[in-house]
Design a protein around this motif. Structure first.
Motif, PDB file in Angstrom:
ATOM      1  N   ALA A 102       0.834  -1.214   0.000  1.00 35.80           N
ATOM      2  CA  ALA A 102       0.000   0.000   0.000  1.00 35.80           C
ATOM      3  C   ALA A 102       0.863   1.256   0.000  1.00 35.80           C
ATOM      4  N   ARG A 103       1.946   1.247   0.771  1.00 35.45           N
ATOM      5  CA  ARG A 103       2.833   2.413   0.766  1.00 35.45           C
ATOM      6  C   ARG A 103       3.478   2.608  -0.596  1.00 35.45           C
ATOM      7  N   SER A 148       0.800   4.125  -2.924  1.00 40.21           N
ATOM      8  CA  SER A 148       0.329   5.487  -2.642  1.00 40.21           C
ATOM      9  C   SER A 148       1.380   6.559  -2.935  1.00 40.21           C
ATOM     10  N   LYS A 149       2.659   6.205  -2.887  1.00 41.26           N
ATOM     11  CA  LYS A 149       3.712   7.207  -3.057  1.00 41.26           C
ATOM     12  C   LYS A 149       4.173   7.379  -4.499  1.00 41.26           C
ATOM     13  N   SER A 179      -7.675   4.123   4.874  1.00 37.61           N
ATOM     14  CA  SER A 179      -8.231   4.450   3.564  1.00 37.61           C
ATOM     15  C   SER A 179      -7.883   3.329   2.585  1.00 37.61           C
ATOM     16  N   MET A 211      -6.595   0.949   0.025  1.00 38.07           N
ATOM     17  CA  MET A 211      -5.322   1.018  -0.701  1.00 38.07           C
ATOM     18  C   MET A 211      -5.523   0.941  -2.210  1.00 38.07           C
ATOM     19  N   ASN A 260      -7.820   2.512  -3.923  1.00 37.68           N
ATOM     20  CA  ASN A 260      -8.503   3.703  -4.438  1.00 37.68           C
ATOM     21  C   ASN A 260      -7.495   4.574  -5.206  1.00 37.68           C
ATOM     22  N   LEU A 261      -7.485   4.430  -6.525  1.00 40.44           N
ATOM     23  CA  LEU A 261      -6.563   5.196  -7.378  1.00 40.44           C
ATOM     24  C   LEU A 261      -7.336   6.115  -8.326  1.00 40.44           C
ATOM     25  N   PHE A 265      -5.123   8.960  -9.578  1.00 37.62           N
ATOM     26  CA  PHE A 265      -3.768   8.642 -10.047  1.00 37.62           C
ATOM     27  C   PHE A 265      -3.604   9.094 -11.511  1.00 37.62           C
TER      28      PHE A 265
END
Length: 508
Positions: free
Chosen positions: A79-80, A83-84, A121, A123, A125-126, A129
């Motif tokens: 997930a990290r 998200s980054k 939240s 993970m 959900n993009l 993006f």
């Protein structure tokens, strides 16, 4: 062309530097060094599918035999990473790792992933993006967003069905009406996300996207098979449904027909792209229009109730049957009214006596409620009070002291008794006058001649000339201008009479 190639080479170099830096940090700071390195290498910036050994290293860390803490850390690391990043290759390869884990790892990974999404939240959900590094990256970013929506819907479908549609056998053939009306919409929504994964633009020819699309296309076959089996089961129960359930079933049937047509087009695109090579796609057949028309006619004439209400009514009938003996006993108890003796009607209950509480009147502080005295009685009492009654001889009282000026009604007020019992009677003269009255008239005339300022008949007569001062202070000097009350005047007249009698007796 040279400028575009140079920019592409620069992006690749920067991506390689980022990956090597992340791997170096994982070796120094991480407690899960091997897992972090495998995640970075499986989701690097290289625009090619990840190596299988790195993916297998990740799967071994999230298997059912490993502690749940290791699984939670792996999900958090993915997930990290997701998200980054702002690179489409990193995001897409991370989603591919998650998708393969859902397909190849045990169902406990599904539960851990759902629980992680509830606590934080989601993970996957993009929706926001994007990778704007190149024109092709725009098309790649769009497909990444639709792919993330498919995976998110896949987790939701697992939550509703309680099993994985890819790894387990479909169970829609054995479901009852209530379960069909709940599970078929979830499967149709998942198929809708499958149809949304159709690539456009530059995404059609990308090798990483084609790899992910092949997995989606293979899963769509089982999804549609489960929907077809459930639809057949629903049609068998349709003409026995109540109206509310029949309306829902008709909507499901219509949507299944429209999705079958779109799925045929989707399979044609996959065949043209040589996706899912060696796999045989199922043949989609449209239901007849006459059958759909018959279903619509049944909905218009169906009874207005639902299966839930029907179950409630069944439970109510069973409870009434269990309670039936109580009703029979009450009927048997009242079934012979002729045997019962007739009793005279009871007299009506007496009316309650109203007890009136006495009214407490407030006390009369001003004496307004006192009776009015009789005028004749008051006159008689006053006459008796003013009468001069002879009493026994008493020792002579001290005469007035003209030296200090206390000869008048003030002295009588202080020294005289409260009643006129000590007053001595004198002989009356002719004309009804006595000596006391006559002396008072003389004294009054002398006082008026000597002092015309004061009109008080009881003011003492000054003994000397106008230049002579009083020898003592008169405490009643301020009240000389006020007339004395009648009882005081009567007492003073008695004292003057005594003084006069005593003076006459001394002179003899």
């Amino acid at each position: 062309m040279s400028g575009g190639g140079t920019q592409k080479s620069l992006r690749k170099a920067l991506g390689a530097i980022k990956d090597s830096t992340t791997v170096g940090l994982a070796k120094v700071n991480s407690d899960y060094k091997e897992l972090d390195i495998a995640i970075v290498k499986a989701t690097n910036h290289v625009e090619r599918p990840a190596k299988e050994k790195h993916i297998r290293a990740i799967f071994s860390a999230i298997s059912a035999t490993r502690p749940r803490a290791d699984v939670a850390y792996c999900i958090h690391a993915l997930a990290r990473r997701l998200s980054k990043t702002h690179n489409w290759a990193v995001a897409l390869k991370t989603l591919v790792v998650i998708h393969r884990a859902l397909r190849e790892v045990d169902p406990t990974f599904h539960e851990e992933l759902i629980n992680y999404g509830r606590s934080r939240s989601h993970m996957l959900n993009l929706a926001h993006f994007k990778d704007d590094s190149s024109p092709n990256a725009w098309d790649y970013s769009a497909w990444v967003r639709t792919y993330a929506l498919f995976l998110e819907e896949r987790l939701e479908c697992f939550r509703v069905l309680k099993y994985d549609i890819e790894t387990d056998r479909p169970r829609t053939k054995e479901l009852d009406t209530v379960e069909l009306l709940e599970q078929l919409p979830a499967l149709q929504q998942l198929l809708f996300r499958v149809l949304g994964c159709q690539p456009h633009g530059a995404a059609v020819h990308n090798i990483v996207i084609q790899l992910a699309l092949s997995m989606v296309a293979l899963e769509s076959i089982k999804i549609y098979s489960a929907i077809s089996d459930g639809t057949v089961n629903l049609v068998d129960k349709f003409f026995e449904m109540q109206r509310n359930d029949a309306v829902k079933a008709l909507e499901i049937y219509r949507r299944a027909g429209s999705q079958a047509e779109k799925l045929s087009e989707f399979y044609e695109i996959c065949k043209s792209l040589d996706i899912a090579r060696g796999e045989r796609f199922i043949k989609i057949e449209q239901p007849p229009a006459s059958f759909l028309q018959a279903m619509e006619e049944y909905v218009r004439d169906a009874p207005r109730a639902s299966t839930v209400r029907k179950d409630q009514e069944t439970k109510q009938v069973v409870s009434e049957k269990l309670a039936a003996p109580k009703v029979v006993l009450s009927i048997e108890y009242n079934k012979a009214p002729e045997v019962q003796e007739e009793h005279p009607p009871s007299p009506p209950p007496p009316e309650p006596v109203k007890v009136e509480m006495p009214v407490v009147e407030p006390p009369d502080l001003l004496g307004l409620d006192d009776p009015i005295p009789n005028t004749a009685e008051l006159d008689e009492k006053n006459a008796m009070a003013l009468a001069i009654v002879p009493v026994a001889e008493t020792p002579p009282s001290a005469g007035p002291n003209p030296a200090n000026g206390t000869t008048g009604w003030e002295l009588a007020l202080v020294t005289a008794p409260s009643s006129n019992e000590n007053a001595t009677a004198a002989s009356k003269l002719a004309g009804g006058l006595d000596m006391l009255t006559l002396d008072s008239l003389y004294d009054d005339a002398i006082r008026r001649n000597n002092q015309n300022v004061s009109y008080n008949p009881w003011q003492p007569v000054p003994m000397g000339g106008p230049m002579m001062q009083q020898t003592a202070h008169d405490p009643f000097f301020a009240s000389n201008a006020v007339a004395a009350p009648p009882n005081v005047q009567m007492a003073a007249m008695g004292n003057q009479q005594q003084a006069f009698i005593s003076s006459n007796s001394n002179s003899r």
